[in-house]
Design a protein around this motif. Structure first.
Motif, short mmCIF file in Angstrom:
data_model
loop_
_atom_site.label_atom_id
_atom_site.label_comp_id
_atom_site.label_asym_id
_atom_site.label_seq_id
_atom_site.Cartn_x
_atom_site.Cartn_y
_atom_site.Cartn_z
N PRO A 227 68.62 -34.05 34.32
CA PRO A 227 68.23 -33.79 32.93
C PRO A 227 66.88 -33.10 32.85
O PRO A 227 66.02 -33.27 33.73
CB PRO A 227 68.19 -35.20 32.32
N ILE A 228 66.68 -32.31 31.81
CA ILE A 228 65.42 -31.59 31.59
C ILE A 228 64.84 -32.07 30.27
O ILE A 228 65.46 -31.91 29.21
CB ILE A 228 65.64 -30.07 31.55
N ALA A 229 63.64 -32.66 30.33
CA ALA A 229 62.99 -33.17 29.12
C ALA A 229 62.31 -32.04 28.37
O ALA A 229 61.60 -31.22 28.95
CB ALA A 229 61.97 -34.25 29.50
N THR A 230 62.52 -32.01 27.07
CA THR A 230 61.89 -30.99 26.25
C THR A 230 61.78 -31.52 24.82
O THR A 230 61.99 -32.71 24.58
CB THR A 230 62.68 -29.66 26.31
N VAL A 231 61.42 -30.66 23.91
CA VAL A 231 61.45 -31.00 22.49
C VAL A 231 62.36 -30.00 21.80
O VAL A 231 62.76 -29.00 22.38
CB VAL A 231 60.05 -30.96 21.84
N GLY A 232 62.67 -30.28 20.57
CA GLY A 232 63.50 -29.36 19.83
C GLY A 232 63.22 -29.49 18.35
O GLY A 232 62.49 -30.38 17.90
N VAL A 233 63.78 -28.58 17.62
CA VAL A 233 63.73 -28.62 16.17
C VAL A 233 65.15 -28.45 15.66
O VAL A 233 66.04 -28.05 16.40
CB VAL A 233 62.83 -27.50 15.59
N THR A 234 65.36 -28.80 14.42
CA THR A 234 66.69 -28.61 13.85
C THR A 234 66.77 -27.26 13.15
O THR A 234 65.79 -26.80 12.57
CB THR A 234 67.00 -29.72 12.83
N ALA A 235 67.93 -26.65 13.25
CA ALA A 235 68.19 -25.45 12.47
C ALA A 235 68.64 -25.89 11.09
O ALA A 235 69.67 -26.56 10.95
CB ALA A 235 69.28 -24.61 13.14
N LEU A 236 67.84 -25.57 10.09
CA LEU A 236 68.13 -25.99 8.73
C LEU A 236 68.72 -24.83 7.92
O LEU A 236 68.39 -23.67 8.16
CB LEU A 236 66.86 -26.48 8.01
N LEU A 237 69.56 -25.18 6.98
CA LEU A 237 70.01 -24.25 5.97
C LEU A 237 69.18 -24.55 4.73
O LEU A 237 69.18 -25.70 4.25
CB LEU A 237 71.50 -24.44 5.70
N VAL A 238 68.43 -23.56 4.22
CA VAL A 238 67.47 -23.81 3.15
C VAL A 238 67.69 -22.85 2.00
O VAL A 238 68.31 -21.79 2.13
CB VAL A 238 66.02 -23.70 3.67
N THR A 239 67.12 -23.23 0.87
CA THR A 239 67.20 -22.41 -0.34
C THR A 239 66.06 -22.80 -1.27
O THR A 239 65.19 -23.60 -0.90
CB THR A 239 68.57 -22.60 -1.04
N GLY A 240 66.07 -22.27 -2.48
CA GLY A 240 65.06 -22.64 -3.46
C GLY A 240 65.55 -23.75 -4.37
O GLY A 240 66.76 -23.93 -4.56
N ALA A 241 64.62 -24.50 -4.95
CA ALA A 241 64.99 -25.61 -5.82
C ALA A 241 65.76 -25.13 -7.04
O ALA A 241 66.54 -25.89 -7.64
CB ALA A 241 63.74 -26.37 -6.25
N ASP A 242 65.57 -23.86 -7.43
CA ASP A 242 66.23 -23.34 -8.62
C ASP A 242 67.60 -22.74 -8.34
O ASP A 242 68.24 -22.20 -9.25
CB ASP A 242 65.34 -22.30 -9.31
N THR A 243 68.08 -22.81 -7.10
CA THR A 243 69.42 -22.30 -6.80
C THR A 243 70.45 -23.15 -7.54
O THR A 243 70.40 -24.39 -7.46
CB THR A 243 69.69 -22.35 -5.29
N PRO A 244 71.38 -22.54 -8.27
CA PRO A 244 72.35 -23.30 -9.04
C PRO A 244 73.16 -24.27 -8.19
O PRO A 244 73.49 -23.99 -7.04
CB PRO A 244 73.26 -22.22 -9.64
N ALA A 245 73.47 -25.44 -8.79
CA ALA A 245 74.17 -26.49 -8.07
C ALA A 245 75.53 -26.04 -7.58
O ALA A 245 75.96 -26.39 -6.47
CB ALA A 245 74.31 -27.73 -8.95
N ASP A 246 76.25 -25.22 -8.37
CA ASP A 246 77.59 -24.80 -7.95
C ASP A 246 77.52 -23.88 -6.75
O ASP A 246 78.41 -23.90 -5.88
CB ASP A 246 78.33 -24.13 -9.11
N GLU A 247 76.44 -23.10 -6.62
CA GLU A 247 76.28 -22.24 -5.45
C GLU A 247 76.00 -23.08 -4.21
O GLU A 247 76.55 -22.81 -3.13
CB GLU A 247 75.16 -21.23 -5.68
N VAL A 248 75.15 -24.09 -4.34
CA VAL A 248 74.84 -24.96 -3.20
C VAL A 248 76.12 -25.68 -2.74
O VAL A 248 76.39 -25.77 -1.54
CB VAL A 248 73.74 -25.97 -3.57
N ARG A 249 76.88 -26.18 -3.68
CA ARG A 249 78.11 -26.88 -3.31
C ARG A 249 79.09 -25.93 -2.62
O ARG A 249 79.74 -26.30 -1.65
CB ARG A 249 78.77 -27.50 -4.54
N SER A 250 79.19 -24.69 -3.11
CA SER A 250 80.08 -23.72 -2.46
C SER A 250 79.64 -23.45 -1.03
O SER A 250 80.48 -23.31 -0.12
CB SER A 250 80.09 -22.42 -3.26
N VAL A 251 78.33 -23.37 -0.81
CA VAL A 251 77.82 -23.16 0.55
C VAL A 251 78.18 -24.34 1.44
O VAL A 251 78.65 -24.17 2.58
CB VAL A 251 76.29 -22.94 0.52
#
Length: 492
Positions: free
Chosen positions: A419-443
């Motif tokens: 095993p190789i010890a390291t660190v990592g980060v998560t790949a996030l899917l992001v948007t703005g708070a004002d993105t419509p709810a129906d668009e977020v749900r479709s995504v």
């Protein structure tokens, strides 16, 4: 009579060619040995394996003959195992281990397999001929070259031809000039694509460097949104930092970003101070882990991260999350800014070639493991992934909650027995708070209910599951995403 005789001779030659190389027992033994070397406790039992044809490969670097043998196999799960779990051997690594493509392994369940489940594998084993006969060796085939498309439109064509002539007439010893042209063309290509998208009022999904993992995921999401009735487009970019800038300017609707870089944008830290601060940034979901790699040539002078002092390292594009993370990792190992010369190539393939050509001493990347380019290097026994030191890992995890402790499981890369010890980060899917709810749900429906990322060619796609959709989220969730996951919890 003569024709029959010729056909008989031809058939004999063909059958002789097909029978060359290792037999079925050698192929099965090689597969079983690989599984035993990777899994400390048995996970897959070979229920049946049928040798198919074989074919020659280019000679090994030492001149010995190589041959690839194909097989169809049925593998039974000996115990419960989640290949999508972030600490497990993931589907992409399993496929390489068995000499298959991601599509060549069928039966992997997105939310984990149970004991008794059956995997169907269309795989292969590569052998090298030595004094003692055929020996199984690691081999990762190169990618197929993509076909290029001709430019259309006479004014555009004239401009393209002028630039092409300029590029072709440069002296051979003009790497800087060639790099400038390449960089400017890449930036122009991205800008043209985004302007056309806005002209068509497309729903823009910002990804990453062309053909990279972010780019593949973004384009797959865009394709599923288009199937839902959106006019969606996946946009190639430099990566996380540029994606977050595009979101804030309204030039993208959703984007992929490293968790640590998204957190900096939300808090107004690092490159996101002043007007770049984006407190309206919201997470839609966590997709998959990205491990921090520092790769060096196995026969090179760099044995540890401390050995990088005074050397050259490709650390990704200036506006990428990799560059920001590399600076943090180096600092945690006592290497402040300036102690390592950081350079950047046009893309990861160029960085790998620079390492092979010894133009750089190391390459850093925050990327889903296994990275195909690094797999090929490791298969030639030319690669070493440097482990991070335990104190540095502890410091990074303590100072920045976006960093998670990761271990590259044995078998992640060919020839990796520990095993190789390291660190990592998560790949996030992001948007703005004002993105419509129906668009977020479709995504979210596109990502977790419709898209087949593995079939689309994304190795990381096998780790995109609802079970880990909230892991490593570093910024507030969009309200519509919170409602989605509460209404449709991950299966257990």
């Amino acid at each position: 009579m003569i024709r029959r005789l010729l056909l008989l001779v031809l058939a004999t030659v063909l059958l002789s060619g097909c029978s060359r190389g290792p037999d079925q027992s050698q192929v099965q033994a090689a597969v079983e040995n690989r599984l035993q070397a990777v899994f400390a406790k048995p996970v897959l039992d070979v229920e049946s394996l049928r040798r198919l044809g074989s074919g020659p490969l280019a000679d090994a670097p030492d001149g010995s003959a190589r041959r690839i043998v194909y097989f169809n196999g049925r593998f039974r799960l000996a115990r419960d195992y989640a290949f999508g779990d972030w600490q497990s051997l993931n589907p992409a690594a399993l496929a390489t281990l068995l000499g298959a493509t991601e599509r060549g392994v069928e039966g992997i369940a997105r939310d984990g397999n149970r004991a008794g489940d059956l995997l169907q594998v269309r795989g292969s084993v590569t052998f090298r001929e030595g004094p003692d006969g055929w020996q199984a060796v690691d081999f990762v085939p190169p990618p197929q070259a993509a076909a290029s498309q001709a430019a259309a439109g006479s004014p555009a064509r004239a401009t393209i031809e002028r630039i092409q002539n300029l590029f072709n007439t440069l002296p051979p010893n003009s790497p800087r000039a060639r790099a400038i042209i390449t960089e400017e063309l890449a930036a122009a290509d991205r800008q043209i694509t985004r302007r056309l998208d806005r002209l068509r009022r497309a729903f823009v999904v910002a990804g990453g460097p062309e053909t990279g993992e972010y780019d593949l995921v973004a384009r797959t999401i865009a394709a599923r949104l288009t199937a839902q009735g959106f006019r969606a487009s996946g946009s190639s970019t430099q990566g996380s930092i540029e994606n977050l800038q595009l979101l804030q300017r309204g030039a993208a609707n959703i984007a992929l970003a490293q968790g640590d870089i998204a957190r900096q944008a939300y808090l107004g830290q690092g490159a996101f101070g002043g007007t770049a601060h984006n407190p309206g940034l919201r997470a839609i979901a966590s997709l998959y882990p990205e491990a921090f790699h520092i790769a060096v040539l196995a026969d090179g002078p760099v044995q540890s991260i401390a050995d990088l002092r005074g050397r050259r390292m490709d650390a990704g594009l200036a506006a990428s999350g990799t560059r920001a993370s590399a600076l943090q990792v180096l600092a945690a190992h006592g290497l402040p800014a300036g102690s390592v010369e950081l350079v950047s190539s046009a893309d990861f393939d160029h960085a790998v070639r620079a390492l092979v050509d010894k133009q750089v001493d190391a390459i850093a990347s925050v990327i889903h493991a296994p990275a195909r380019q690094l797999q090929r290097l490791a298969a030639d026994h030319r690669l070493r992934i440097l482990p991070l030191s335990p104190p540095a890992i502890a410091q990074l995890a303590r100072d920045d909650p976006a960093f998670v402790r990761l271990v590259l499981a044995p078998g992640t890369y060919p020839g990796q027995g520990a095993p190789i010890a390291t660190v990592g980060v998560t790949a996030l899917l992001v948007t703005g708070a004002d993105t419509p709810a129906d668009e977020v749900r479709s995504v979210l429906q596109a990502v977790f209910e419709q898209a087949d990322f593995v079939a689309a060619g994304s190795p990381a796609g096998g780790q995109i599951t609802r079970a880990t959709a909230l892991e490593g989220v570093t910024i507030p969730m969009h309200e519509a995403a919170e409602r989605y996951f509460k209404a449709e919890p991950a299966p257990r």
